[in-house]
Motif scaffolding. Structure first.
Motif, PDB file in Angstrom:
ATOM      1  N   VAL B 124     -15.347  -2.257 -48.269  1.00 26.54           N
ATOM      2  CA  VAL B 124     -15.345  -0.956 -48.959  1.00 26.54           C
ATOM      3  C   VAL B 124     -15.495   0.181 -47.944  1.00 26.54           C
ATOM      4  O   VAL B 124     -15.524  -0.060 -46.741  1.00 26.54           O
ATOM      5  CB  VAL B 124     -16.506  -0.884 -49.999  1.00 26.54           C
ATOM      6  N   VAL B 140     -12.786   3.767 -43.473  1.00 26.27           N
ATOM      7  CA  VAL B 140     -12.041   3.489 -44.699  1.00 26.27           C
ATOM      8  C   VAL B 140     -11.290   2.162 -44.557  1.00 26.27           C
ATOM      9  O   VAL B 140     -10.595   1.965 -43.557  1.00 26.27           O
ATOM     10  CB  VAL B 140     -11.031   4.630 -44.987  1.00 26.27           C
ATOM     11  N   PRO B 141     -11.432   1.238 -45.493  1.00 23.40           N
ATOM     12  CA  PRO B 141     -10.705  -0.024 -45.393  1.00 23.40           C
ATOM     13  C   PRO B 141      -9.201   0.223 -45.407  1.00 23.40           C
ATOM     14  O   PRO B 141      -8.712   1.051 -46.174  1.00 23.40           O
ATOM     15  CB  PRO B 141     -11.151  -0.810 -46.635  1.00 23.40           C
ATOM     16  N   TYR B 143      -7.517   1.393 -42.819  1.00 26.30           N
ATOM     17  CA  TYR B 143      -7.158   2.441 -41.840  1.00 26.30           C
ATOM     18  C   TYR B 143      -7.922   2.219 -40.544  1.00 26.30           C
ATOM     19  O   TYR B 143      -9.130   1.982 -40.570  1.00 26.30           O
ATOM     20  CB  TYR B 143      -7.463   3.833 -42.392  1.00 26.30           C
TER      21      TYR B 143
END
Lengths: 578, 191
Positions: B124, B140-141, B143
């Motif tokens: 997450v 951020v997952p 990225y």
């Protein structure tokens, strides 16, 4: 057209349409219930973050944090704004409410949606906080609740425009709509933009929670903030409209220049929706050009709008007071103002704390690079409590002290407490927001249960000042929460068990009736002559008709410049990053 | 009817009138200040040392985690609390994966050297906060955020998570060690 459902207000002479009045009442009452839930949450939260007390367990801390956010930022604020939209499109312009049944249907949708969200959060099926960042997952009913609420709000906003169109056609008012209604129009347009973003993100997320589609975590953050931040801009526009209204009611504030004030509202509509970018300044999904253009609300044109209102609102109040004869020196108008009228004190605190604390910190921390030393620390809630609580909520409270006699036709209960409530609430919030901001500059995280890190693999020790600051945060928070509870008690007692108002005797102070109604702020009989004289060039050291305000905004600008550049200096001390 | 009116009254006739000089001056000052606010951001990209630009690209969360594990295998020098300590050479690409509720690995960097620090998440959203420096980035997952960093002082730093990532969020603390320029000794265990 039948006018049978209208009554004429004894104090203002405005025509009040019965069906509109009922909708205003219902929305205002639910709003206060949400405020009560949110304020109870606030007390539990500050008593947990004060590490010496550390009241809640970790799961309940995060759960209540979600409940507090939704109850305050969404339910309290938006239900009240629905009341404001009904009020500004009917009462203010003597118009009627169109399609009241649709109003009740949307009210029903909003209540059902709000209850669904609250139930999901309280039962632990939506431990995703206010922002519900995907891929944290909540029960599908949570997202559905938000969607129902938003659809209801969208319908009410559309009815606001319908009211205006019908009022124009039925010639309910002459010329242009009053500035207060114009401000509400700006708020309503921003609301439409906001709610469409809400649909664009919550409908896919609802489908995602059912396993029907994928949602990208970064795209979610981008569009969600189109809802999350833009909804705060509805608040700003509605709050500024209420500033103009309370100024008129309490001190006879005049509109210095319609063109300037209305253009400032237009700037809000055009540029303020870009603010969602403020939340993504240190995100990996967007590049510097996108960040700079958007965070600056396109060259800070929305900030310019706020700085314009920050001048025209107090200047209008000053000129209004001067036209009533308080002309001597720079500040007689302020000294002789009705400080024991809770509508007036709320207005002043709302303007001052919103501008000096909320505005200055907001623009500064929303700068692309400065955000590196701010993002997700306590400086962020420190900022937005100064805008949305000390600013918007305080203004809404001030407006309520006038809505109770004008719309509910009751005396304001616990009148002695009502007079000090704005002082208690504003001082509490000022202490709360400033100590939170200082604690945040030590890197203390927001939304965190335990900054002693007792269960973490590696220990962290913050400066001892942080313990003290979090204690002060709790003190300020408890003060403000007490102010909120007093407000709720006043509102509930007045509305449900209050003494009917009867006739207002002008010139005699009445218990439970603000001074603006018993002693309406009438301008001197030679108002035009006085106005012309005040506008003489070369008068008051060439500072114009409102010289006191010029001095005040000068102080504001100085504070702004100093705070802004101090932050750049602090940033320059950290590692080289790029 | 007087020539003045309040915000609750409809303005009569044409209200598009010239503003008073005092008001014009304030609007001009405010406008100029807004331009200064705006100009500072591009200016800092050229003149300042701290910018959140970075190298940004999309990446599969599992692929990023695999890359982190390769990186660990390549440069591991020890272990603390079961988390590998990794000492990459100056100038190299450095990988840090966030997952609920852990930062992996522990990085050991050299003072004054430049690295490209890649941040991403396996599950997450997480928040990167370097303590006590108070440097923050969103993780951020999906990225990869590759930031050029140059530690300016030696020390034993902590990385805490400041984005809510689940009920164990407050236990998510990692470690980052910066050793003095020429004495690249192993900083060893902590606590």
């Amino acid at each position: 057209m039948t006018d049978s459902n209208f009554r004429t207000c004894g104090s203002t002479g405005l025509k009040v349409h019965g069906p509109a009045e009922l909708l205003i009442k219902a929305n205002a009452v639910v709003s206060v219930v949400a405020l009560l839930i949110g304020a109870i949450g606030a007390v539990l939260l500050v008593l947990t973050r004060w590490q010496a007390v550390h009241l809640l367990s970790a799961p309940w801390y995060y759960r209540i944090l979600g409940v507090h956010g939704m109850s305050m930022l969404i339910f309290f604020i938006i239900f009240f704004e629905m009341a404001v939209l009904y009020f500004a499109s009917t009462v203010v312009i003597n118009a009627r409410q169109v399609m009241p049944k649709l109003g009740w249907a949307s009210f029903g949708l909003m209540v059902v949606g709000a209850v669904m969200v609250e139930v999901m959060m309280w039962t632990g099926k939506a431990d995703v906080l206010f922002t519900s960042y995907v891929p944290l997952r909540a029960d599908p009913l949570f997202y559905l609740g938000v969607i129902l609420f938003a659809v209801g709000a969208l319908i009410v906003t559309s009815m606001f425009f319908a009211n205006l169109v019908v009022a124009k056609r039925e010639k309910r008012y002459e010329g242009s709509v009053p500035l207060v209604t114009f401000g509400a129009v700006a708020a309503a347009i921003i609301a439409i933009i906001t709610l469409l973003h809400g649909a664009a993100i919550y409908i896919p997320t609802f489908l995602w929670s059912l396993g029907l589609m994928e949602v990208d975590a970064q795209i979610y953050r981008l569009i969600w903030w189109g809802l999350g931040h833009s909804s705060q801009q509805i608040n700003v526009a509605a709050m500024v409209a209420i500033w103009y209204m309370l100024g008129a009611l309490t001190v006879g504030a005049v509109v210095i220049n319609e063109k300037i004030s209305r253009l400032a509202f237009v700037l809000y509509i055009l540029f303020i929706s870009m603010a969602s970018a403020h939340h993504l300044l240190v995100d990996p999904g967007m590049g510097p050009t996108w960040k700079i253009v958007n965070t600056s609300y396109f060259m800070y044109m929305a900030v310019l709008a706020s700085m314009i209102h920050g001048f025209t609102v107090p200047a209008g109040m000053e000129l209004g007071q001067r036209l009533r004869g308080f002309t001597s020196g720079l500040f007689e108008w302020l000294r002789k103002a009705p400080w024991s009228d809770p509508g007036f004190s709320s207005l002043v605190f709302s303007v001052v704390v919103f501008g000096f604390v909320g505005g200055i910190t907001g623009v500064t921390i929303g700068t692309e690079q400065i955000n590196i030393i701010v993002h997700n620390t306590l400086r962020v809630p420190g900022h937005f409590h100064a805008t949305v609580v000390s600013g918007t909520a305080m203004a809404f409270m001030g407006a309520t002290y006038y809505l109770i006699p004008l719309i509910f036709r009751k005396r304001v209960a616990f009148w002695g407490l009502a007079k000090i409530q704005p002082y208690l609430f504003a001082l509490g919030m000022l202490i709360f927001t400033m100590s939170m901001t200082f604690a945040g500059s030590f890197g203390v995280p927001r939304r965190h249960w335990d900054i002693t890190f007792s269960q973490a693999p590696f220990g962290i020790e913050f400066s001892p000042a942080v313990d003290l600051l979090l204690g002060i945060v709790a003190l300020g928070g408890l003060m403000a929460a007490t102010g909120a509870f007093i407000f709720v008690a006043i509102a509930v007692k007045s509305v449900f068990f209050g003494e009917p108002l009867g006739e207002i005797t002008r010139g005699t102070a009445m218990v439970g009736v603000p001074a603006g109604l018993t002693h309406p702020p009438v301008h001197s009989s030679n108002v035009d002559e006085l106005n012309a004289e005040l506008h003489q060039p070369g008068r008051s050291w060439r500072l114009g008709p409102a010289p006191g305000t010029v001095v005040l905004v000068g102080v504001f600008l100085l504070a702004f410049v100093v705070y802004f550049f101090v932050n750049w200096k602090v940033l320059s001390f950290v590692w080289k990053i790029g | 009817m007087p020539n003045t009116h309040t915000g609750l009254e409809s303005p009569k006739g044409v209200w598009w009138k010239p503003a008073h000089p005092a008001e014009k001056v304030w609007v001009t000052i405010a406008f100029v200040w807004c331009m200064v606010l705006f100009a500072m951001m591009p200016l800092w990209h050229f003149k300042g040392g701290q910018n959140p630009s970075g190298i940004r690209r999309k990446v599969e969360p599992t692929a990023f985690f695999r890359r982190t594990q390769e990186f660990i295998a390549q440069y591991q020098i020890g272990e603390d609390q079961g988390i590998p300590i990794v000492a990459p050479p100056p100038g190299s690409d450095v990988y840090l994966t966030a997952m609920s509720f852990q930062w992996t690995p522990i990085l050991q960097l050299e003072e004054g050297a430049e690295y490209t620090l890649h941040l991403s998440s396996l599950d997450v959203n997480h928040g990167f906060n370097l303590n006590p420096l108070n440097v923050n980035f969103q993780v951020v997952p999906g990225y990869d955020y590759g930031l050029k960093v140059q530690p300016t002082a030696a020390g034993d730093f902590r990385i805490l998570c400041n984005e809510f990532c689940g009920i164990g969020h407050h236990t998510m603390v990692g470690r980052l060690i910066v050793v003095g320029g020429n004495s690249a000794a192993n900083a060893g265990g902590s606590r």
